[in-house]
Design a protein around this motif. Structure first.
Motif, mmCIF file in Angstrom:
data_model
loop_
_atom_site.group_PDB
_atom_site.id
_atom_site.type_symbol
_atom_site.label_atom_id
_atom_site.label_comp_id
_atom_site.label_asym_id
_atom_site.label_seq_id
_atom_site.Cartn_x
_atom_site.Cartn_y
_atom_site.Cartn_z
ATOM 1 N N LYS A 1 -2.256 36.968 13.150
ATOM 2 C CA LYS A 1 -2.976 36.611 11.927
ATOM 3 C C LYS A 1 -3.678 37.798 11.486
ATOM 4 O O LYS A 1 -3.459 38.192 10.381
ATOM 5 C CB LYS A 1 -4.089 35.728 12.306
ATOM 6 N N THR A 2 -4.331 38.389 12.089
ATOM 7 C CA THR A 2 -5.190 39.637 11.749
ATOM 8 C C THR A 2 -4.375 40.911 11.215
ATOM 9 O O THR A 2 -4.452 41.229 10.417
ATOM 10 C CB THR A 2 -6.374 40.129 13.007
ATOM 11 N N SER A 3 -3.256 40.840 12.017
ATOM 12 C CA SER A 3 -2.023 41.823 11.765
ATOM 13 C C SER A 3 -1.324 41.792 10.465
ATOM 14 O O SER A 3 -1.235 42.650 10.001
ATOM 15 C CB SER A 3 -0.871 41.863 13.141
ATOM 16 N N ALA B 1 -9.358 40.581 19.979
ATOM 17 C CA ALA B 1 -9.406 39.116 19.406
ATOM 18 C C ALA B 1 -10.389 38.981 18.223
ATOM 19 O O ALA B 1 -11.275 39.597 18.500
ATOM 20 C CB ALA B 1 -9.684 38.131 20.672
ATOM 21 N N THR B 2 -10.174 38.494 17.229
ATOM 22 C CA THR B 2 -11.123 37.725 16.377
ATOM 23 C C THR B 2 -12.119 37.005 16.775
ATOM 24 O O THR B 2 -11.869 36.187 17.633
ATOM 25 C CB THR B 2 -10.455 37.452 14.926
ATOM 26 N N ILE B 3 -13.183 37.339 16.531
ATOM 27 C CA ILE B 3 -14.376 36.276 16.760
ATOM 28 C C ILE B 3 -15.107 35.437 15.869
ATOM 29 O O ILE B 3 -15.024 36.217 14.748
ATOM 30 C CB ILE B 3 -15.756 37.158 17.539
ATOM 31 N N TRP C 1 -8.966 34.219 4.785
ATOM 32 C CA TRP C 1 -10.034 33.981 5.868
ATOM 33 C C TRP C 1 -9.224 33.897 7.179
ATOM 34 O O TRP C 1 -8.269 33.002 7.367
ATOM 35 C CB TRP C 1 -10.590 32.695 5.769
ATOM 36 N N ASP C 2 -9.686 34.754 7.960
ATOM 37 C CA ASP C 2 -8.702 35.061 9.206
ATOM 38 C C ASP C 2 -9.636 34.392 10.279
ATOM 39 O O ASP C 2 -10.615 35.134 10.842
ATOM 40 C CB ASP C 2 -8.810 36.598 9.416
ATOM 41 N N ILE C 3 -9.157 33.357 10.724
ATOM 42 C CA ILE C 3 -9.909 32.550 11.698
ATOM 43 C C ILE C 3 -9.328 32.753 13.144
ATOM 44 O O ILE C 3 -8.110 32.574 13.327
ATOM 45 C CB ILE C 3 -9.947 31.024 11.215
HETATM 46 MG MG MG Z 1 -7.453 37.925 14.900
#
Ligand code: MG
Ligand code: GTP
Length: 213
Positions: free
Chosen positions: A26-28, A44-46, A68-70
């Protein structure tokens, strides 16, 4: 005489969610879309991260996408209802190298539909992303199977994407925005302040400008 003048350029601000299991990319995907960057390094996204993409949609339309990167781990937390609030579109992402992440898609979609709706009560438009398509697939779902899955679960459509190789990321975003705009017809930003989120530049971590695909 007051009133009657129609502004030349319409501006929209859309809140779009990016959800799916841990480590699916997702973030990528967001980094690729907003900054044209990719990193192999996994962090990892927090909670939630934000990014802003400005799209010169056409000569009369400017679209700001607040992404919104959840974090993948959030489905088991209580925060998703808060994060989903007032979203008008969503990407649900899975990783083609890990079948379990596809199995979780239906749960994410169900979580989404149960917690956020359009003003008219319809589910928000959502698109399924089969990410890491540059890698060897663990699941090789046929096009017919994926089309059918999307119909059954209520996705507008699906794309094979690669954040790494920059495959279909812009295309998927354009497809989603087209559908969001179709829902929002006649409701440009200035006239729908009540429904739209206000953009606080300080909360936005990243911004980039581009035209549409
Ligand atoms: Mg992420
Ligand atoms: P959480 O924040 O934990 O929910 O994960 P995430 O979904 O944001 O995943 P992230 O973008 O951090 O990516 C996880 C790992 O997969 C990283 O090591 C990325 O480099 C890698 N990755 C992401 N997208 C791709 C892709 O398209 N191809 C390949 N080969 N690797 C990818």
């Amino acid at each position: 005489m007051a009133g009657g003048s129609v502004s030349e350029c319409k501006e929209y601000l859309f809140k779009v969610l990016v959800i799916g299991e841990l480590g699916v990319g997702k973030t990528s995907i967001i980094k690729r879309y907003v900054h044209q960057l990719f990193s192999q390094h996994y962090r990892a996204t927090i909670g939630v991260d934000f990014a802003l993409k400005v799209i010169n949609w056409d000569s009369k339309t400017l679209v700001r996408l607040q992404l919104w990167d959840i974090a993948g781990q959030e489905r088991f937390g209580n925060m998703t209802r808060v994060y989903y609030k007032e979203a008008v579109g969503a990407f649900v992402v899975f990783d083609v190298t890990r079948g379990s992440t596809f199995e979780a898609v239906a749960k994410w979609k169900h979580d989404l539909d149960s917690k956020v709706k359009l003003a008219n009560g319809n589910p928000i438009p959502s698109v399924l992303l089969a990410n890491k398509c540059d890698q060897k697939k663990d699941i090789s779902n046929s096009t017919a199977l994926m089309d059918n899955f999307c119909r059954e679960t209520g996705f507008l459509g699906w794309f094979e994407t690669s954040a790494k190789e920059n495959i279909n990321v812009d295309e998927a975003a354009c497809f989603l925005v087209e559908n969001i705009l179709a829902n929002d017809k006649g409701l440009p930003y200035e006239e729908s302040n009540g429904d739209r989120i206000k953009l606080d530049q300080e909360t936005v971590a990243a911004e980039s400008k581009s035209g549409c695909c």
